[in-house]
Structures are given as structure tokens and as C-alpha cells.
Design a protein around this motif. Structure first.
Motif, mmCIF file in Angstrom:
data_model
loop_
_atom_site.group_PDB
_atom_site.id
_atom_site.type_symbol
_atom_site.label_atom_id
_atom_site.label_comp_id
_atom_site.label_asym_id
_atom_site.label_seq_id
_atom_site.Cartn_x
_atom_site.Cartn_y
_atom_site.Cartn_z
ATOM 1 N N ALA A 8 0.854 -1.190 0.000
ATOM 2 C CA ALA A 8 0.000 0.000 0.000
ATOM 3 C C ALA A 8 0.881 1.228 0.000
ATOM 4 O O ALA A 8 2.013 1.199 0.488
ATOM 5 N N ASP A 9 0.374 2.323 -0.571
ATOM 6 C CA ASP A 9 1.107 3.590 -0.538
ATOM 7 C C ASP A 9 1.074 4.191 0.861
ATOM 8 O O ASP A 9 2.024 4.827 1.299
ATOM 9 N N SER A 10 -0.028 4.000 1.562
ATOM 10 C CA SER A 10 -0.193 4.535 2.921
ATOM 11 C C SER A 10 -0.995 3.550 3.751
ATOM 12 O O SER A 10 -1.867 2.847 3.238
ATOM 13 N N VAL A 11 -0.706 3.535 5.034
ATOM 14 C CA VAL A 11 -1.450 2.695 5.977
ATOM 15 C C VAL A 11 -1.761 3.539 7.205
ATOM 16 O O VAL A 11 -0.894 4.253 7.713
ATOM 17 N N VAL A 12 -2.980 3.460 7.677
ATOM 18 C CA VAL A 12 -3.382 4.159 8.895
ATOM 19 C C VAL A 12 -3.686 3.112 9.951
ATOM 20 O O VAL A 12 -4.520 2.230 9.742
ATOM 21 N N ILE A 13 -2.987 3.186 11.066
ATOM 22 C CA ILE A 13 -3.241 2.281 12.180
ATOM 23 C C ILE A 13 -3.991 3.089 13.238
ATOM 24 O O ILE A 13 -3.445 4.036 13.805
ATOM 25 N N THR A 14 -5.237 2.745 13.461
ATOM 26 C CA THR A 14 -6.051 3.484 14.425
ATOM 27 C C THR A 14 -5.988 2.775 15.770
ATOM 28 O O THR A 14 -6.724 1.840 16.028
ATOM 29 N N THR A 15 -5.095 3.229 16.604
ATOM 30 C CA THR A 15 -4.826 2.556 17.870
ATOM 31 C C THR A 15 -5.714 3.044 19.002
ATOM 32 O O THR A 15 -5.725 2.439 20.064
ATOM 33 N N GLY A 16 -6.410 4.127 18.807
ATOM 34 C CA GLY A 16 -7.216 4.662 19.901
ATOM 35 C C GLY A 16 -6.330 5.240 20.988
ATOM 36 O O GLY A 16 -5.177 5.596 20.758
ATOM 37 N N VAL A 42 -7.990 -0.688 36.169
ATOM 38 C CA VAL A 42 -7.881 -0.085 34.841
ATOM 39 C C VAL A 42 -7.524 -1.157 33.826
ATOM 40 O O VAL A 42 -6.915 -2.173 34.163
ATOM 41 N N GLU A 43 -7.932 -0.923 32.574
ATOM 42 C CA GLU A 43 -7.509 -1.804 31.488
ATOM 43 C C GLU A 43 -6.078 -1.444 31.119
ATOM 44 O O GLU A 43 -5.679 -0.284 31.196
ATOM 45 N N ALA A 44 -5.332 -2.431 30.703
ATOM 46 C CA ALA A 44 -3.916 -2.228 30.390
ATOM 47 C C ALA A 44 -3.734 -1.421 29.109
ATOM 48 O O ALA A 44 -4.539 -1.515 28.184
ATOM 49 N N PRO A 45 -2.659 -0.612 29.039
ATOM 50 C CA PRO A 45 -2.346 0.083 27.790
ATOM 51 C C PRO A 45 -1.730 -0.887 26.791
ATOM 52 O O PRO A 45 -1.303 -1.978 27.159
ATOM 53 N N SER A 46 -1.673 -0.484 25.525
ATOM 54 C CA SER A 46 -1.053 -1.299 24.486
ATOM 55 C C SER A 46 0.418 -0.913 24.389
ATOM 56 O O SER A 46 0.786 0.020 23.679
ATOM 57 N N PRO A 59 6.884 6.995 13.655
ATOM 58 C CA PRO A 59 6.754 8.084 14.624
ATOM 59 C C PRO A 59 5.538 7.840 15.530
ATOM 60 O O PRO A 59 4.473 7.466 15.054
ATOM 61 N N LEU A 60 5.732 8.005 16.826
ATOM 62 C CA LEU A 60 4.652 7.839 17.785
ATOM 63 C C LEU A 60 4.409 9.186 18.467
ATOM 64 O O LEU A 60 5.347 9.881 18.829
ATOM 65 N N GLY A 61 3.167 9.534 18.624
ATOM 66 C CA GLY A 61 2.832 10.792 19.280
ATOM 67 C C GLY A 61 1.693 10.588 20.246
ATOM 68 O O GLY A 61 1.185 9.481 20.431
ATOM 69 N N ARG A 62 1.295 11.659 20.851
ATOM 70 C CA ARG A 62 0.187 11.604 21.799
ATOM 71 C C ARG A 62 -0.740 12.778 21.506
ATOM 72 O O ARG A 62 -0.308 13.900 21.333
ATOM 73 N N LEU A 63 -2.032 12.483 21.441
ATOM 74 C CA LEU A 63 -3.030 13.519 21.251
ATOM 75 C C LEU A 63 -3.761 13.735 22.564
ATOM 76 O O LEU A 63 -4.065 12.784 23.286
ATOM 77 N N LYS A 64 -4.048 14.980 22.866
ATOM 78 C CA LYS A 64 -4.820 15.299 24.067
ATOM 79 C C LYS A 64 -6.278 14.979 23.775
ATOM 80 O O LYS A 64 -6.852 15.481 22.827
ATOM 81 N N THR A 65 -6.876 14.118 24.591
ATOM 82 C CA THR A 65 -8.269 13.754 24.352
ATOM 83 C C THR A 65 -9.228 14.804 24.874
ATOM 84 O O THR A 65 -10.356 14.894 24.428
ATOM 85 N N GLY A 66 -8.789 15.612 25.829
ATOM 86 C CA GLY A 66 -9.647 16.679 26.341
ATOM 87 C C GLY A 66 -10.875 16.161 27.066
ATOM 88 O O GLY A 66 -11.908 16.818 27.087
#
Length: 96
Positions: A8-16, A42-46, A59-66
Motif C-alpha cells: 500500500a502507498d499509505s497505511v493508517v493504524i487506528t490505535t485509539g 484499569v484496562e492495560a495500555p497497548s 513516529p509515535l505521538g500523543r493527542l490530548k483527548t480533552g
């Protein structure tokens, strides 16, 4: 088992929010995915997926869920609050 390759040219992994998930409560900060209802557990993180992606230099980042604070609705005098209707027409979150 057979090995399969998908290109694939691009792949999106939606990890939540669980990918290297961090829970914050006041000044406390600890690893987790989410609190279980009516429990201190609590449920465990991935973590394994995050380590695998990092090993392959993704690249791994973090989004603020607010996420707002949870309030007990029985402690609020709803009769003194103004109604805040939704937008009309409703604007979609995605245009796909």
C-alpha cells in the motif's frame, strides 16, 4: 502457514487511546487504557504494539483527548442552566 504480503502507498493504524496509554487523575499519572466501570481497576495500555512500531521507526505521538471531568448530575440544579441546542444543520465530523 503461508506468508502473505500486502502492499500500500499509505497505511493508517487506528490505535485509539490505549497505545502507550496514560491515565491522569489530578496530579496522579499512571499507565492504563481506561478505568473499569464502578471499579478502581484499569484496562492495560497497548505497550507491545507501541514498542514494535517504535522498533520499525514509526513516529509515535500523543493527542490530548480533552476528556472533561465527570460530574454527578444529581448535584446540579439543571433548572437554572440555559439550553444549548446543537448546530442546525449539524456539521459532520468527517467529510469522507
Amino acid at each position: 502457514t503461508k506468508n502473505h504480503e500486502i502492499t500500500a502507498d499509505s497505511v493508517v493504524i487506528t490505535t485509539g487511546t490505549f497505545l502507550r496509554g496514560v491515565l491522569m487523575m489530578g496530579l496522579e499519572r499512571y499507565a492504563g487504557g481506561r478505568h473499569l466501570r464502578d471499579s478502581e481497576e484499569v484496562e492495560a495500555p497497548s505497550v507491545g504494539l507501541a514498542k514494535t512500531l517504535a522498533r520499525f521507526n514509526f513516529p509515535l505521538g500523543r493527542l490530548k483527548t480533552g476528556t472533561p471531568a465527570r460530574l454527578d448530575g444529581t448535584t446540579i440544579d439543571w433548572s437554572v442552566l440555559p439550553v444549548q441546542p446543537t448546530e442546525n444543520p449539524v456539521a459532520p465530523f468527517s467529510f469522507l
